[in-house]
Design a protein around this motif. Structure first.
Motif, PDB file in Angstrom:
ATOM      1  N   PRO A 112      -5.173  -0.951  -0.725  1.00  0.00           N
ATOM      2  CA  PRO A 112      -3.992  -1.884  -1.036  1.00  0.00           C
ATOM      3  C   PRO A 112      -3.834  -1.693  -2.689  1.00  0.00           C
ATOM      4  O   PRO A 112      -4.807  -2.253  -3.450  1.00  0.00           O
ATOM      5  CB  PRO A 112      -4.037  -3.213  -0.545  1.00  0.00           C
ATOM      6  CG  PRO A 112      -5.234  -3.057   0.426  1.00  0.00           C
ATOM      7  CD  PRO A 112      -6.022  -1.824   0.220  1.00  0.00           C
ATOM      8  N   ALA A 113      -2.706  -1.549  -3.127  1.00  0.00           N
ATOM      9  CA  ALA A 113      -2.325  -1.308  -4.712  1.00  0.00           C
ATOM     10  C   ALA A 113      -2.282  -2.828  -5.320  1.00  0.00           C
ATOM     11  O   ALA A 113      -2.751  -3.211  -6.266  1.00  0.00           O
ATOM     12  CB  ALA A 113      -1.355  -0.557  -4.728  1.00  0.00           C
ATOM     13  N   HIS A 114      -1.662  -3.788  -4.167  1.00  0.00           N
ATOM     14  CA  HIS A 114      -1.260  -4.961  -4.856  1.00  0.00           C
ATOM     15  C   HIS A 114      -1.439  -5.881  -3.483  1.00  0.00           C
ATOM     16  O   HIS A 114      -0.999  -5.436  -2.401  1.00  0.00           O
ATOM     17  CB  HIS A 114       0.071  -5.099  -5.547  1.00  0.00           C
ATOM     18  CG  HIS A 114      -0.108  -4.350  -6.686  1.00  0.00           C
ATOM     19  ND1 HIS A 114      -0.509  -4.648  -8.121  1.00  0.00           N
ATOM     20  CD2 HIS A 114       0.743  -3.129  -7.037  1.00  0.00           C
ATOM     21  CE1 HIS A 114      -0.323  -3.554  -8.840  1.00  0.00           C
ATOM     22  NE2 HIS A 114       0.365  -2.612  -8.044  1.00  0.00           N
ATOM     23  N   THR A 154       0.812  -0.925  -0.036  1.00  0.00           N
ATOM     24  CA  THR A 154       0.063  -0.155  -0.013  1.00  0.00           C
ATOM     25  C   THR A 154       0.757   1.231  -0.027  1.00  0.00           C
ATOM     26  O   THR A 154       1.896   1.176   0.750  1.00  0.00           O
ATOM     27  CB  THR A 154      -1.009   0.103   1.358  1.00  0.00           C
ATOM     28  OG1 THR A 154      -1.565  -1.084   1.263  1.00  0.00           O
ATOM     29  CG2 THR A 154      -1.829   1.130   1.100  1.00  0.00           C
ATOM     30  N   ASN A 155       0.644   2.153  -0.911  1.00  0.00           N
ATOM     31  CA  ASN A 155       1.348   3.477  -0.730  1.00  0.00           C
ATOM     32  C   ASN A 155       0.519   4.410  -0.054  1.00  0.00           C
ATOM     33  O   ASN A 155      -0.563   4.907  -0.472  1.00  0.00           O
ATOM     34  CB  ASN A 155       1.303   3.844  -2.445  1.00  0.00           C
ATOM     35  CG  ASN A 155       2.160   5.168  -2.601  1.00  0.00           C
ATOM     36  OD1 ASN A 155       2.564   5.667  -1.542  1.00  0.00           O
ATOM     37  ND2 ASN A 155       1.839   5.899  -3.922  1.00  0.00           N
ATOM     38  N   LEU A 211       1.913   1.913  -8.265  1.00  0.00           N
ATOM     39  CA  LEU A 211       1.522   2.186  -6.659  1.00  0.00           C
ATOM     40  C   LEU A 211       0.610   3.488  -6.512  1.00  0.00           C
ATOM     41  O   LEU A 211       1.296   4.558  -6.192  1.00  0.00           O
ATOM     42  CB  LEU A 211       2.505   2.018  -5.846  1.00  0.00           C
ATOM     43  CG  LEU A 211       3.527   0.831  -6.028  1.00  0.00           C
ATOM     44  CD1 LEU A 211       4.830   0.863  -5.065  1.00  0.00           C
ATOM     45  CD2 LEU A 211       2.724  -0.582  -5.896  1.00  0.00           C
ATOM     46  N   PRO A 212      -0.688   3.575  -6.966  1.00  0.00           N
ATOM     47  CA  PRO A 212      -1.195   5.130  -6.802  1.00  0.00           C
ATOM     48  C   PRO A 212      -1.428   5.258  -5.428  1.00  0.00           C
ATOM     49  O   PRO A 212      -1.254   4.612  -4.195  1.00  0.00           O
ATOM     50  CB  PRO A 212      -2.593   4.564  -7.038  1.00  0.00           C
ATOM     51  CG  PRO A 212      -2.751   3.125  -6.936  1.00  0.00           C
ATOM     52  CD  PRO A 212      -1.384   2.599  -7.180  1.00  0.00           C
ATOM     53  N   GLY A 228       3.836   5.744  -7.136  1.00  0.00           N
ATOM     54  CA  GLY A 228       5.090   5.028  -6.832  1.00  0.00           C
ATOM     55  C   GLY A 228       5.214   4.046  -8.118  1.00  0.00           C
ATOM     56  O   GLY A 228       4.128   3.553  -8.662  1.00  0.00           O
ATOM     57  N   TRP A 229       6.231   3.396  -8.412  1.00  0.00           N
ATOM     58  CA  TRP A 229       6.279   2.287  -9.398  1.00  0.00           C
ATOM     59  C   TRP A 229       7.171   1.312  -8.622  1.00  0.00           C
ATOM     60  O   TRP A 229       8.374   1.214  -8.403  1.00  0.00           O
ATOM     61  CB  TRP A 229       6.743   2.663 -10.574  1.00  0.00           C
ATOM     62  CG  TRP A 229       6.003   3.742 -11.113  1.00  0.00           C
ATOM     63  CD1 TRP A 229       4.942   3.326 -12.261  1.00  0.00           C
ATOM     64  CD2 TRP A 229       5.834   5.086 -11.041  1.00  0.00           C
ATOM     65  NE1 TRP A 229       4.150   4.476 -12.593  1.00  0.00           N
ATOM     66  CE2 TRP A 229       4.841   5.480 -11.848  1.00  0.00           C
ATOM     67  CE3 TRP A 229       6.612   6.046 -10.480  1.00  0.00           C
ATOM     68  CZ2 TRP A 229       4.476   7.007 -11.893  1.00  0.00           C
ATOM     69  CZ3 TRP A 229       6.165   7.504 -10.352  1.00  0.00           C
ATOM     70  CH2 TRP A 229       5.210   7.674 -11.229  1.00  0.00           C
ATOM     71  N   LEU A 230       6.757   0.039  -8.398  1.00  0.00           N
ATOM     72  CA  LEU A 230       7.399  -1.305  -8.200  1.00  0.00           C
ATOM     73  C   LEU A 230       8.539  -1.849  -9.073  1.00  0.00           C
ATOM     74  O   LEU A 230       8.095  -1.851 -10.319  1.00  0.00           O
ATOM     75  CB  LEU A 230       6.680  -2.302  -7.712  1.00  0.00           C
ATOM     76  CG  LEU A 230       7.149  -3.527  -6.775  1.00  0.00           C
ATOM     77  CD1 LEU A 230       7.295  -2.619  -5.435  1.00  0.00           C
ATOM     78  CD2 LEU A 230       5.781  -4.486  -6.610  1.00  0.00           C
ATOM     79  N   THR A 231       9.704  -1.880  -8.847  1.00  0.00           N
ATOM     80  CA  THR A 231      10.492  -2.126  -9.703  1.00  0.00           C
ATOM     81  C   THR A 231      11.436  -3.459  -9.503  1.00  0.00           C
ATOM     82  O   THR A 231      11.724  -4.187 -10.362  1.00  0.00           O
ATOM     83  CB  THR A 231      11.802  -1.099  -9.948  1.00  0.00           C
ATOM     84  OG1 THR A 231      12.464  -0.861  -8.749  1.00  0.00           O
ATOM     85  CG2 THR A 231      11.068   0.069 -10.422  1.00  0.00           C
ATOM     86  N   HIS A 232      11.408  -3.868  -8.117  1.00  0.00           N
ATOM     87  CA  HIS A 232      12.338  -4.948  -7.830  1.00  0.00           C
ATOM     88  C   HIS A 232      11.600  -5.788  -6.569  1.00  0.00           C
ATOM     89  O   HIS A 232      11.137  -4.959  -5.661  1.00  0.00           O
ATOM     90  CB  HIS A 232      13.862  -4.628  -7.257  1.00  0.00           C
ATOM     91  CG  HIS A 232      14.506  -4.180  -8.386  1.00  0.00           C
ATOM     92  ND1 HIS A 232      14.340  -2.926  -9.142  1.00  0.00           N
ATOM     93  CD2 HIS A 232      15.682  -4.742  -9.102  1.00  0.00           C
ATOM     94  CE1 HIS A 232      15.366  -2.950  -9.898  1.00  0.00           C
ATOM     95  NE2 HIS A 232      16.001  -3.965  -9.842  1.00  0.00           N
ATOM     96  N   THR A 233      11.286  -6.904  -6.576  1.00  0.00           N
ATOM     97  CA  THR A 233      10.893  -7.691  -5.339  1.00  0.00           C
ATOM     98  C   THR A 233      11.503  -9.033  -4.957  1.00  0.00           C
ATOM     99  O   THR A 233      12.325  -9.620  -5.684  1.00  0.00           O
ATOM    100  CB  THR A 233       9.292  -7.962  -5.775  1.00  0.00           C
ATOM    101  OG1 THR A 233       9.412  -8.950  -6.921  1.00  0.00           O
ATOM    102  CG2 THR A 233       8.637  -7.029  -6.343  1.00  0.00           C
TER     103      THR A 233
END
Length: 276
Positions: free
Chosen positions: A199-201, A147-148, A193-194, A154-159
């Motif tokens: 929760p965005a994801h 959650t943002n 990630l708005p 934001g933008w998720l790039t690595h997990t």
């Protein structure tokens, strides 16, 4: 004839007299000239001395003018230095203010990603295993949200995420350092990630508990640990970390307790949890 001759002889005499007189006149004139030449020479010497005195006065004036020019130049230089110094100070202050403003925007107008466990059956499964209501191997599931809570997207790039059973103490287990955590991160499809509280994801991690896992858990030699490590970027192209570790552990029952007791919460070591 005699009279003529006499007259003729008298003529030279007269001429001689005239010559003598002329000579005397010439001598007198010469003497007069000599007498008048002395004041002329004195005037020339006086003129020369006056000229010398005039040159000295001019040199003094040149020296004073040069000194005055040097003083004026020094005053101008000091004034220009003060002006330049003031301009440099003003420019430095303006740069500091601009940098502080930019840093303030970066601190406030940015995403803040927080991770939460929103659903888990770990405790229920462990309780069933303790009572004999479940048989091994048995799966456990944990769902977490991304959650943002910031004011910018934001933008998720690595997990990286995994549900593990780790021996105690956890401080001795991998990943053992911040650098080791970063080595686990893998690029992912860029996910938006708005900036809202929803929760965005959400993601789910599963693990199949084996007999060895259950024995270590009930003997207080291990814990179930969820590891989630994320990297995301903001609109200013700065990278941020959202690292999260959550633990489930079977602990000794307090006096008078019925059934097993479980401890759940953030897992140590501290380098597993990070928010930047």
């Amino acid at each position: 004839m005699a009279a003529l001759l006499l007259l003729g002889s008298g003529t030279p005499t007269t001429s001689s007299t005239t010559t003598t007189s002329s000579s005397s006149t010439t001598t007198t004139s010469s003497s007069s000239t000599t007498t008048t030449a002395s004041p002329v020479g004195q005037d020339k010497r006086n003129g020369s001395n006056a000229a010398k005195d005039g040159v000295s006065w001019a040199e003094a004036m040149v020296a004073w003018c040069t000194l005055l020019l040097l003083v004026v130049a020094g005053v101008v230089a000091v004034y220009q230095y003060r002006l330049m110094h003031g301009s440099l100070v003003a420019a430095r202050d303006a740069a500091d203010a601009a940098r502080e403003s930019a840093q303030h925007v970066q601190r406030t107008e940015r995403p803040w990603v927080i991770l939460h466990v929103i659903q888990s059956d770990v405790v229920d499964v462990l309780r069933d295993l303790h009572s004999g209501a479940a048989e091994l191997p048995f799966p456990v599931r944990v769902t977490y949200s991304v959650t943002n809570y910031g004011s910018a997207p934001g933008w998720l790039t690595h997990t990286y995420s995994e549900l593990r059973v780790l021996p105690l103490p956890l401080e001795m287990q991998e990943p053992s350092s911040e650098a080791a955590v970063r080595q686990l991160l893998r690029p992912c499809p860029i996910l938006s990630l708005p900036p809202d509280s929803e929760p965005a994801h959400s993601y789910r991690e599963d693990r199949l508990l084996a007999a060895a896992d259950w024995n270590a858990l009930r003997e207080h030699r291990a814990s179930v640990v969820l590891l989630v490590f994320l990297t995301y970027t903001d609109p200013h192209q700065f990278n941020h970390d959202a690292w999260f570790a959550w633990e489930w552990r079977v602990v000794d029952d307090p006096p008078g307790a019925y059934g097993p007791t479980f401890l759940t919460g953030p897992a140590e070591p501290r380098h597993w949890t990070r928010s930047t």
